[in-house]
Design a protein around this motif. Structure first.
Motif, short mmCIF file in Angstrom:
data_model
loop_
_atom_site.label_atom_id
_atom_site.label_comp_id
_atom_site.label_asym_id
_atom_site.label_seq_id
_atom_site.Cartn_x
_atom_site.Cartn_y
_atom_site.Cartn_z
N UNK A 10 0.88 -1.17 0.00
CA UNK A 10 0.00 0.00 0.00
C UNK A 10 0.91 1.22 0.00
N UNK A 11 0.68 2.13 -0.94
CA UNK A 11 1.50 3.32 -1.06
C UNK A 11 0.55 4.51 -1.02
N UNK A 12 0.66 5.30 0.05
CA UNK A 12 -0.26 6.42 0.27
C UNK A 12 -1.72 5.97 0.16
N UNK A 13 -2.07 5.02 0.95
CA UNK A 13 -3.41 4.43 1.04
C UNK A 13 -3.96 3.91 -0.29
N UNK A 14 -3.08 3.49 -1.16
CA UNK A 14 -3.51 2.97 -2.46
C UNK A 14 -2.70 1.74 -2.84
N UNK A 15 -3.37 0.79 -3.47
CA UNK A 15 -2.68 -0.35 -4.05
C UNK A 15 -2.61 -0.16 -5.56
N UNK A 16 -1.53 -0.68 -6.15
CA UNK A 16 -1.32 -0.52 -7.58
C UNK A 16 -1.29 -1.88 -8.27
#
Length: 79
Positions: A10-16
């Motif tokens: 999770x990077x800045x409350x986001x998954x890629x």
């Protein structure tokens, strides 16, 4: 490895998605050369893991860097 990163990071409350991580790590660690066009544009060339000059040692180094960053930056755990 990319599947594990995709599932856990999770990077800045986001998954890629996997495609993002593939491109992110390629740009981060596989830069081969840079060229400047007559117009001043910078063209970056990246190693292909299919390139015969991309050695086993280079691949090992690349994978170690990816794993280390994923673990330290996003808490990804590899088994």
């Amino acid at each position: 490895m990319l599947d594990t990163i995709t599932q856990q990071a999770w990077w800045n409350v986001r998954q890629y998605p996997k495609e993002f991580w593939k491109e992110y790590f390629r740009k981060r660690y596989l830069l081969k050369d840079e060229y400047e066009t007559p117009e001043g544009e910078i063209v970056q060339v990246y190693w292909s893991t299919a390139d015969k000059k991309f050695s086993v040692g280079m691949m090992s180094d690349f994978l170690n860097k990816v794993q280390a960053e994923a673990s330290s930056e996003w808490g990804v755990e590899f088994e």
